[in-house]
Design a protein around this motif. Structure first.
Motif, PDB file in Angstrom:
ATOM      1  N   VAL A 105       0.896  -1.349  -0.070  1.00 24.76           N
ATOM      2  CA  VAL A 105       0.036  -0.335  -0.081  1.00 24.76           C
ATOM      3  C   VAL A 105       0.852   1.103   0.524  1.00 24.76           C
ATOM      4  CG1 VAL A 105      -1.882  -1.585   0.851  1.00 24.76           C
ATOM      5  CG2 VAL A 105      -0.136  -0.033   2.372  1.00 24.76           C
ATOM      6  N   ASP A 106       2.569   1.183  -0.008  1.00 22.18           N
ATOM      7  CA  ASP A 106       2.770   2.056  -0.008  1.00 22.18           C
ATOM      8  C   ASP A 106       4.734   1.834  -0.269  1.00 22.18           C
ATOM      9  OD1 ASP A 106       1.878   5.055   0.475  1.00 22.18           O
ATOM     10  OD2 ASP A 106       1.246   5.003   2.103  1.00 22.18           O
ATOM     11  N   THR A 107       5.591   2.634  -1.250  1.00 18.09           N
ATOM     12  CA  THR A 107       6.815   2.399  -1.566  1.00 18.09           C
ATOM     13  C   THR A 107       7.356   3.425  -0.622  1.00 18.09           C
ATOM     14  OG1 THR A 107       5.936   1.343  -2.977  1.00 18.09           O
ATOM     15  CG2 THR A 107       7.993   1.677  -3.047  1.00 18.09           C
ATOM     16  N   ASN A 108       8.346   2.991  -0.118  1.00 13.72           N
ATOM     17  CA  ASN A 108       9.285   4.225   0.153  1.00 13.72           C
ATOM     18  C   ASN A 108      10.592   4.000  -0.156  1.00 13.72           C
ATOM     19  OD1 ASN A 108      10.640   7.017   1.788  1.00 13.72           O
ATOM     20  ND2 ASN A 108       9.544   6.543   3.818  1.00 13.72           N
ATOM     21  N   LEU A 109      11.134   5.423  -1.101  1.00 13.03           N
ATOM     22  CA  LEU A 109      12.663   5.523  -1.680  1.00 13.03           C
ATOM     23  C   LEU A 109      13.169   6.157  -0.604  1.00 13.03           C
ATOM     24  CD1 LEU A 109      11.787   5.795  -5.313  1.00 13.03           C
ATOM     25  CD2 LEU A 109      12.919   3.686  -4.361  1.00 13.03           C
ATOM     26  N   PHE A 110      12.564   6.731   0.226  1.00 11.83           N
ATOM     27  CA  PHE A 110      13.698   6.989   1.796  1.00 11.83           C
ATOM     28  C   PHE A 110      13.125   6.606   2.485  1.00 11.83           C
ATOM     29  CE2 PHE A 110      13.129   9.923  -2.313  1.00 11.83           C
ATOM     30  CZ  PHE A 110      14.931  10.060  -2.055  1.00 11.83           C
ATOM     31  N   PRO A 111      14.068   5.449   3.467  1.00 10.03           N
ATOM     32  CA  PRO A 111      13.119   4.727   4.384  1.00 10.03           C
ATOM     33  C   PRO A 111      13.748   5.199   5.620  1.00 10.03           C
ATOM     34  CG  PRO A 111      14.559   3.448   3.565  1.00 10.03           C
ATOM     35  CD  PRO A 111      14.408   4.296   2.031  1.00 10.03           C
ATOM     36  N   GLY A 112      12.921   5.391   6.487  1.00  9.06           N
ATOM     37  CA  GLY A 112      13.255   5.923   7.996  1.00  9.06           C
ATOM     38  C   GLY A 112      13.021   4.064   9.018  1.00  9.06           C
TER      39      GLY A 112
ATOM     40  N   ILE B  25      22.443   8.652  -4.834  1.00  9.58           N
ATOM     41  CA  ILE B  25      21.265   7.929  -4.661  1.00  9.58           C
ATOM     42  C   ILE B  25      20.840   8.056  -2.920  1.00  9.58           C
ATOM     43  CG2 ILE B  25      23.139   6.771  -5.344  1.00  9.58           C
ATOM     44  CD1 ILE B  25      23.962   5.229  -3.252  1.00  9.58           C
ATOM     45  N   PRO B  26      19.374   7.837  -3.207  1.00  9.91           N
ATOM     46  CA  PRO B  26      18.132   7.461  -4.545  1.00  9.91           C
ATOM     47  C   PRO B  26      18.660   8.482  -5.130  1.00  9.91           C
ATOM     48  CG  PRO B  26      17.210   7.312  -2.977  1.00  9.91           C
ATOM     49  CD  PRO B  26      18.466   7.225  -2.729  1.00  9.91           C
ATOM     50  N   PRO B  27      18.450   8.848  -6.880  1.00  7.60           N
ATOM     51  CA  PRO B  27      18.886  10.020  -7.720  1.00  7.60           C
ATOM     52  C   PRO B  27      17.220  11.174  -7.308  1.00  7.60           C
ATOM     53  CG  PRO B  27      17.774   8.390  -8.597  1.00  7.60           C
ATOM     54  CD  PRO B  27      17.763   7.875  -7.308  1.00  7.60           C
ATOM     55  N   LEU B  28      17.670  12.643  -7.316  1.00 12.94           N
ATOM     56  CA  LEU B  28      17.154  13.743  -7.212  1.00 12.94           C
ATOM     57  C   LEU B  28      15.804  13.628  -7.706  1.00 12.94           C
ATOM     58  CD1 LEU B  28      19.459  16.583  -6.881  1.00 12.94           C
ATOM     59  CD2 LEU B  28      18.662  15.781  -5.501  1.00 12.94           C
ATOM     60  N   GLY B  29      15.693  12.814  -8.424  1.00 14.59           N
ATOM     61  CA  GLY B  29      14.329  12.837  -9.824  1.00 14.59           C
ATOM     62  C   GLY B  29      13.566  12.253  -8.780  1.00 14.59           C
ATOM     63  N   VAL B  30      13.787  11.614  -7.617  1.00 13.24           N
ATOM     64  CA  VAL B  30      12.877  10.562  -7.977  1.00 13.24           C
ATOM     65  C   VAL B  30      11.829  11.230  -5.667  1.00 13.24           C
ATOM     66  CG1 VAL B  30      13.050   8.476  -8.229  1.00 13.24           C
ATOM     67  CG2 VAL B  30      14.320   8.795  -6.902  1.00 13.24           C
ATOM     68  N   GLY B  31      12.830  12.112  -5.407  1.00  9.94           N
ATOM     69  CA  GLY B  31      12.180  12.893  -4.220  1.00  9.94           C
ATOM     70  C   GLY B  31      10.206  13.202  -4.302  1.00  9.94           C
ATOM     71  N   TRP B  32      10.080  13.381  -3.163  1.00  7.89           N
ATOM     72  CA  TRP B  32       8.332  13.614  -3.136  1.00  7.89           C
ATOM     73  C   TRP B  32       8.138  14.867  -3.583  1.00  7.89           C
ATOM     74  CZ3 TRP B  32       5.251   9.698  -3.664  1.00  7.89           C
ATOM     75  CH2 TRP B  32       5.508   8.992  -2.334  1.00  7.89           C
ATOM     76  N   ASN B  33       8.884  15.887  -4.285  1.00  4.98           N
ATOM     77  CA  ASN B  33       9.008  17.051  -4.752  1.00  4.98           C
ATOM     78  C   ASN B  33       8.230  16.503  -6.319  1.00  4.98           C
ATOM     79  OD1 ASN B  33      11.229  16.059  -5.233  1.00  4.98           O
ATOM     80  ND2 ASN B  33      12.289  18.071  -6.540  1.00  4.98           N
ATOM     81  N   THR B  34       8.507  16.262  -6.846  1.00  9.15           N
ATOM     82  CA  THR B  34       8.600  15.671  -8.243  1.00  9.15           C
ATOM     83  C   THR B  34       7.738  14.236  -8.099  1.00  9.15           C
ATOM     84  OG1 THR B  34      10.500  14.338  -8.949  1.00  9.15           O
ATOM     85  CG2 THR B  34      10.046  16.685  -9.854  1.00  9.15           C
TER      86      THR B  34
ATOM     87  N   VAL C  15      10.903  -3.805  -7.894  1.00 10.90           N
ATOM     88  CA  VAL C  15      11.194  -3.641  -8.664  1.00 10.90           C
ATOM     89  C   VAL C  15      10.256  -2.358  -9.786  1.00 10.90           C
ATOM     90  CG1 VAL C  15      10.209  -4.896 -11.584  1.00 10.90           C
ATOM     91  CG2 VAL C  15      11.135  -6.359  -9.074  1.00 10.90           C
ATOM     92  N   ALA C  16       8.675  -2.633  -9.802  1.00 15.11           N
ATOM     93  CA  ALA C  16       8.285  -0.795  -9.194  1.00 15.11           C
ATOM     94  C   ALA C  16       9.081   0.309  -9.562  1.00 15.11           C
ATOM     95  CB  ALA C  16       7.189  -0.859  -9.634  1.00 15.11           C
ATOM     96  N   ALA C  17       9.622  -0.016  -8.357  1.00 14.19           N
ATOM     97  CA  ALA C  17      10.561   1.425  -7.850  1.00 14.19           C
ATOM     98  C   ALA C  17      12.023   1.477  -8.910  1.00 14.19           C
ATOM     99  CB  ALA C  17      11.043   1.344  -6.302  1.00 14.19           C
ATOM    100  N   ALA C  18      12.349  -0.061  -9.508  1.00 15.48           N
ATOM    101  CA  ALA C  18      13.453   0.343 -10.252  1.00 15.48           C
ATOM    102  C   ALA C  18      12.924   0.688 -11.127  1.00 15.48           C
ATOM    103  CB  ALA C  18      13.833  -1.222 -10.708  1.00 15.48           C
ATOM    104  N   ARG C  19      11.941   0.722 -11.883  1.00 15.49           N
ATOM    105  CA  ARG C  19      11.284   0.945 -13.203  1.00 15.49           C
ATOM    106  C   ARG C  19      11.778   2.708 -13.324  1.00 15.49           C
ATOM    107  NH1 ARG C  19       7.556  -3.605 -15.956  1.00 15.49           N
ATOM    108  NH2 ARG C  19       9.130  -5.535 -15.271  1.00 15.49           N
ATOM    109  N   GLU C  20      10.500   3.078 -12.029  1.00 14.69           N
ATOM    110  CA  GLU C  20       9.885   4.135 -11.528  1.00 14.69           C
ATOM    111  C   GLU C  20      11.312   5.135 -10.856  1.00 14.69           C
ATOM    112  OE1 GLU C  20       8.364   6.830  -8.553  1.00 14.69           O
ATOM    113  OE2 GLU C  20       8.084   3.959  -7.442  1.00 14.69           O
ATOM    114  N   THR C  21      12.569   4.736 -11.206  1.00 14.86           N
ATOM    115  CA  THR C  21      14.189   5.494 -10.804  1.00 14.86           C
ATOM    116  C   THR C  21      14.421   5.437 -11.861  1.00 14.86           C
ATOM    117  OG1 THR C  21      13.753   4.218  -9.100  1.00 14.86           O
ATOM    118  CG2 THR C  21      15.965   5.948  -9.979  1.00 14.86           C
ATOM    119  N   ALA C  22      14.904   4.126 -13.171  1.00 13.64           N
ATOM    120  CA  ALA C  22      15.463   4.985 -13.909  1.00 13.64           C
ATOM    121  C   ALA C  22      14.353   5.974 -14.830  1.00 13.64           C
ATOM    122  CB  ALA C  22      15.252   2.954 -15.015  1.00 13.64           C
ATOM    123  N   ASN C  23      13.565   5.753 -14.452  1.00 11.76           N
ATOM    124  CA  ASN C  23      12.584   6.539 -15.218  1.00 11.76           C
ATOM    125  C   ASN C  23      12.773   8.316 -15.619  1.00 11.76           C
ATOM    126  OD1 ASN C  23      11.274   4.844 -17.272  1.00 11.76           O
ATOM    127  ND2 ASN C  23       8.835   4.708 -15.616  1.00 11.76           N
TER     128      ASN C  23
END
Length: 442
Positions: free
Chosen positions: A65-72, A201-210, A421-429
């Protein structure tokens, strides 16, 4: 390995476990094929540096239900699996830069959150144990001199202001090889880190600002469909349905009709699936901010009238996001029941799975005694049970029943890795959209 109490694994309190047992049995039978499929995914699209996934287990459905790319929350993991984390960090950083030896870890700005700071200390310690020198660089605008914070655990954090020299960032006399973000960039893309030569890493493009949750779960839908085809199952078993309606302003009620109609349509879709599988429970949806985390801007909805009849306080709560941002978009997500209960008081629980690189490194149960099985548990009053996983989530045991602890945890690990896997594709995009340093200079 430390022994676990008899409450280490929650009870699954539902009669509707037959679909889950069939799913777990199928995962055991096809484990080699599943692992080969994952290896092929990582060969095509490398995984993000790290990731955590919130799961919900309804007995008839197991879905993220949630995927966090900057986990605490690294401080909540079972210390017994520290070696897994260390090896995974080595693998991840070696892939980013094989010659790297110095790491700058950039945490969130909210230094009053003592629990979050314990996470920073735990993460710094893991990277150090992986064989790297680690310093903490802060993005706080009010930090002009180094600051030392003593935590409740007795550990200390030494925060330093980040400086920039050309296309390099540094703290003090320390020039890192790699910058690791543990800051989800809800406050925006920091100019000081933009277009630097050091890998971020993670790249700036996957921050919650975008980043948007609808984008992630749109990609996840494709992954679930591929996985469903592999196993010959309905992807709905592992995929929460969702809808969105673009711009919305909860304060002014702009977009409210669109939101209400989409809630109605999604409830009908869920009801149809419930009828197909004989599920007797009432469908519900979760409406939440399309960007952001920390459980802010989340509400449980069972009828479109609940949207139309929201009072002022409810609309104000839904309009607020992290860093004082205003919610401008919402995802309407299929509500997935959690029928897992923890401890003598039978508190509502949900598993959270942590991954570094492509490796499942453990997890914990988020437990909330004041929330029901249809509500968001990522809320004040939640507690964490770090001894939840008796084994890492990648070790099925075919000698045991499908619902034995290692096999249920394997199921958790499989579904969490689908989100990875979805997050990997999202990051690649996101990386494909990033201009290079040379392009910016030109």
């Amino acid at each position: 390995m430390p022994s676990l109490s008899h409450h280490a694994v929650p009870n699954l309190t539902t009669a509707q476990t037959a679909p889950l047992l069939r799913f777990e049995s199928l995962l055991l039978e096809r484990a080699a094929e599943i692992e080969r499929w994952f290896r092929n995914q990582w060969a095509t699209t490398p995984p993000p540096f790290y990731c955590s996934v919130d799961l919900r287990n309804a007995g008839f459905k197991l879905a993220p239900v949630d995927t966090n790319l900057f986990p605490g929350g690294f401080n909540n993991l079972n210390p017994a699996f520290e070696s897994l984390c260390v090896q995974a960090i080595q693998s991840a950083l070696d892939r980013v830069m094989s010659t790297a030896c110095d790491v700058l870890l950039v945490p969130e700005n909210h230094t009053r959150n003592r629990f979050y700071l314990e996470n920073v200390a735990a993460l710094q310690g893991l990277i150090q144990k992986a064989g790297y020198t680690v310093r903490l660089g802060s993005l706080r605008s009010d930090l002009n001199e180094p600051e030392t914070i003593t935590l409740d655990s007795g550990r200390t954090l030494h925060l330093e202001p980040i400086h920039r020299d050309g296309d390099q960032v540094y703290v003090g006399d320390f020039r890192p090889c790699v910058v690791v973000l543990n800051n989800d960039l809800s406050a925006g893309r920091p100019p000081i880190l933009d277009q630097i030569a050091q890998p971020v890493i993670p790249p700036l493009g996957v921050g919650w600002n975008t980043r948007l949750k609808t984008q992630h779960f749109g990609i996840y839908r494709e992954v679930a469909a591929e996985f469903g085809k592999l196993l010959g199952i309905d992807p709905w078993w592992v995929d929460p349905l969702f809808r969105n309606c673009g711009q919305i302003n909860f304060k002014t009620r702009e977009g409210e009709d669109c939101l209400a109609s989409n809630v109605e349509l999604l409830l009908e879709d869920i009801a149809e699936k419930y009828r197909e599988y004989g599920v007797k429970d009432e469908p519900f949806v979760i409406v939440k901010a399309d960007a952001g985390t920390y459980g802010m801007g989340v509400m449980t909805v069972r009828s479109a009238d609940e949207i139309r009849n929201m009072n002022r306080d409810a609309r104000k709560k839904m309009a607020s996001a992290k860093e004082g941002n205003e919610v401008t978009g919402a995802i309407i997500q299929e509500g997935v029941y959690t029928f897992e209960r923890w401890g003598d008081e039978q508190s509502t629980a949900e598993p959270v799975v942590y991954m570094i690189d492509r490796h499942v490194v453990g997890g914990f149960y988020r437990v909330h005694g004041g929330r029901s099985n249809i509500e968001n548990l990522n809320a004040p009053g939640a507690s964490f049970q770090p001894l939840a996983f008796a084994e890492p989530c990648n070790c099925p045991d075919t000698a045991q029943n499908p619902d034995a602890s290692p096999n249920r945890f394997y199921a958790y690990g499989v579904v969490a890795r689908l989100a990875l896997v979805a997050a990997a594709r999202e990051t690649a995009n996101a990386q494909m959209r990033e201009p290079s340093v040379a392009e910016v200079a030109a």
